[in-house]
Design a protein around this motif. Structure first.
Motif, PDB file in Angstrom:
ATOM      1  N   VAL A 120      -5.788  -5.479  -2.270  1.00 49.61           N
ATOM      2  CA  VAL A 120      -5.917  -4.026  -2.388  1.00 49.61           C
ATOM      3  C   VAL A 120      -6.551  -3.720  -3.736  1.00 49.61           C
ATOM      4  CG1 VAL A 120      -4.712  -1.815  -2.398  1.00 49.61           C
ATOM      5  CG2 VAL A 120      -3.818  -3.712  -1.026  1.00 49.61           C
ATOM      6  N   TRP A 146      -5.971   5.198   1.808  1.00 52.99           N
ATOM      7  CA  TRP A 146      -6.458   3.820   1.819  1.00 52.99           C
ATOM      8  C   TRP A 146      -7.358   3.602   3.031  1.00 52.99           C
ATOM      9  CZ3 TRP A 146      -5.524  -0.386   5.216  1.00 52.99           C
ATOM     10  CH2 TRP A 146      -4.627  -0.132   6.280  1.00 52.99           C
ATOM     11  N   ASN A 183      -7.048  -0.821  -6.454  1.00 56.00           N
ATOM     12  CA  ASN A 183      -6.673   0.506  -6.946  1.00 56.00           C
ATOM     13  C   ASN A 183      -7.813   1.027  -7.803  1.00 56.00           C
ATOM     14  OD1 ASN A 183      -5.546   2.801  -8.050  1.00 56.00           O
ATOM     15  ND2 ASN A 183      -3.726   1.800  -8.867  1.00 56.00           N
ATOM     16  N   ILE A 206       0.836  -1.201   0.000  1.00 50.32           N
ATOM     17  CA  ILE A 206       0.000   0.000   0.000  1.00 50.32           C
ATOM     18  C   ILE A 206       0.871   1.251   0.000  1.00 50.32           C
ATOM     19  CG2 ILE A 206      -1.640   1.357   1.367  1.00 50.32           C
ATOM     20  CD1 ILE A 206      -2.900  -1.269   2.275  1.00 50.32           C
ATOM     21  N   LEU A 227      -7.472   3.788  -2.714  1.00 47.15           N
ATOM     22  CA  LEU A 227      -6.941   2.446  -2.477  1.00 47.15           C
ATOM     23  C   LEU A 227      -7.821   1.753  -1.440  1.00 47.15           C
ATOM     24  CD1 LEU A 227      -3.190   3.487  -2.240  1.00 47.15           C
ATOM     25  CD2 LEU A 227      -4.395   2.622  -4.255  1.00 47.15           C
TER      26      LEU A 227
END
Length: 450
Positions: free
Chosen positions: A346, A325, A348, A287, A334
């Protein structure tokens, strides 16, 4: 080649589309009879096709001749027998075969987007890691329009009416386009494309197909072929399909969300999770790599001038305009979806559907890779809704984005100067062409008032 030859004969293929993706993601190549294809074991194309823009133009001579032989020599394209697909819309038995690009000495050509992704995946392989990805592809169906000065409109559905208003996740709205959707599914199945879920997105006649998770190179090939498939299915029904990032004013943009995790090659375990089920150090490193390098790699996720129209704070259905995130949070760039430890990943949410899938996946994975090998630390996660103010770290216009990518030494070291300079040069060439066109907005508001 023996395996491929056997497959062609078993399927009675009479014609081959020999293709390779250029920087924009356009299929470049040749069409030839199967017998000639088997005899020649590949094709030759000018190296310059890898620097061709969407408009058919090229970068200025200084950049062009610094990257290519002045004689405009041919490169050698070799078929990949793991990237062979039927062409179900063709009138006779036809296959499309994706090729890799090599020079006269047998070296992989750095300007090739497919070679770029393979280069990034080799870095993971050297570490004993394997990326697992799952793209989500959004696009619009529109009525046919041959005049580029006219705005796009929704097509007529089964009911005989055009769609209006927001129809997120509506089954009935999706069913309006059953004939084309059935063709997309049937043709995707014939090509062994791993598409899974279909949803109606927020925009009028905007659809999203999700791919099952798998190998990054195979999924890039599939997305490349899928975009051709969708456009061909639309044409069959006398409508159009577009993967432009923002094709319609006041409608949401179209994204290519990328889900990714990393597994240990030996054990098959998800490296984003510890044995006790908690998030691992590598998960946070990945991340952090995205947060650190997405600003410099932004043209790989938003390559066209239209791409940046998705990033409008406060606009309807806008993309996240940040690289924060958070868990189960769609307002951040994120997102970490809720999952089991084995499925920790994760997402994107920044890339547009107009990206070249090879370049977008390569950019995404190299950012995460740098975070893991350099032991980078992420910012704190965001809980709750994040505001629409754009992140100061991220360039949300093409000019600044290209300058930032050009100046990033870390990306140059891993991607290579040839690719970085060539990719940026094609983006500048397209942008210069765009600036020569006077828009309807300028005529409407400036013509008689300035």
């Amino acid at each position: 080649m023996e395996k491929l030859t056997k497959w062609l004969k078993e399927n009675n293929i009479t014609e081959i589309e020999c293709i390779t993706p250029d920087q924009t993601g356009i299929a470049r190549g040749k069409i030839m009879p199967t017998d000639k294809f088997i005899a020649e074991k590949g094709i030759r194309l000018p190296e310059s096709v890898l620097l061709q823009t969407a408009t058919g133009d090229y970068p200025d001579d200084e950049v062009y001749y610094s990257l290519l032989d002045p004689a405009d020599i041919d490169m050698h394209l070799r078929p990949d027998d793991s990237a062979v697909f039927l062409v179900p819309w063709a009138l006779e038995p036809t296959a499309q075969v994706i090729h890799d690009c090599y020079d006269n000495m047998g070296n992989a050509i750095n300007l090739s987007p497919r070679n770029l992704l393979k280069k990034v995946l080799e870095l993971y392989e050297d570490k004993g890691w394997k990326p697992i990805v799952a793209p989500e592809m959004e696009f619009y169906l529109t009525a046919r329009c041959t005049d580029p000065d006219l705005p796009l409109t929704p097509p007529i559905g089964r009911s005989g009416r055009s769609e209006s208003g927001r129809q997120s996740f509506s089954i009935d709205a999706a069913n309006e386009y059953d004939p084309i959707i059935e063709d997309i599914y049937d043709w995707s199945e014939a090509q062994n494309l791993d598409i899974d879920t279909l949803i109606h997105e927020e925009g009028t006649a905007q659809l999203e197909f999700n791919f099952r998770h798998g190998d990054a190179l195979k999924l890039a090939d599939q997305v490349f072929v899928f975009k051709r498939t969708v456009r061909e299915a639309a044409l069959k029904h006398n409508i159009s399909a577009t993967f432009m990032a923002k094709p319609i004013t006041n409608e949401p943009g179209s994204a290519m969300h990328i889900h990714q995790s990393i597994v240990d090659v030996k054990t098959g375990k998800n490296l984003f999770s510890n044995p006790d089920g908690t998030a691992s150090k590598l998960f946070y490193n990945f991340i952090a790599g995205l947060q650190t390098y997405i600003p410099q790699a932004m043209p790989m996720f938003a390559p066209n001038v239209n791409s940046y129209r998705r990033y409008l704070p406060g606009a309807a259905g806008n993309s996240p305009v940040n690289i924060e995130w958070g868990e189960e949070n769609r307002t951040v760039g994120l997102r970490v979806p809720a999952s089991s430890p084995e499925g920790r990943r994760v997402e994107n949410r920044l890339p547009g559907s107009d990206t070249n899938p090879y370049i977008a996946l390569a950019g995404n994975l190299i950012c995460g890779y740098l975070g893991m090998v350099d032991d980078l630390k992420p910012r704190k996660p965001v809980a709750g809704r994040l505001g629409d103010q754009a992140d100061d770290h991220v360039p949300f216009n093409l000019e600044v984005a290209l300058d930032m990518m050009s100046e990033c030494t870390e990306l140059r070291e891993v991607l290579g100067d040839d690719f970085v300079d060539g990719f940026i040069a094609t983006r500048w060439a397209e942008y210069e062409g765009f600036k020569k066109v006077i828009s309807s907005w300028e005529r409407e508001y400036l013509l008689s008032s300035v």
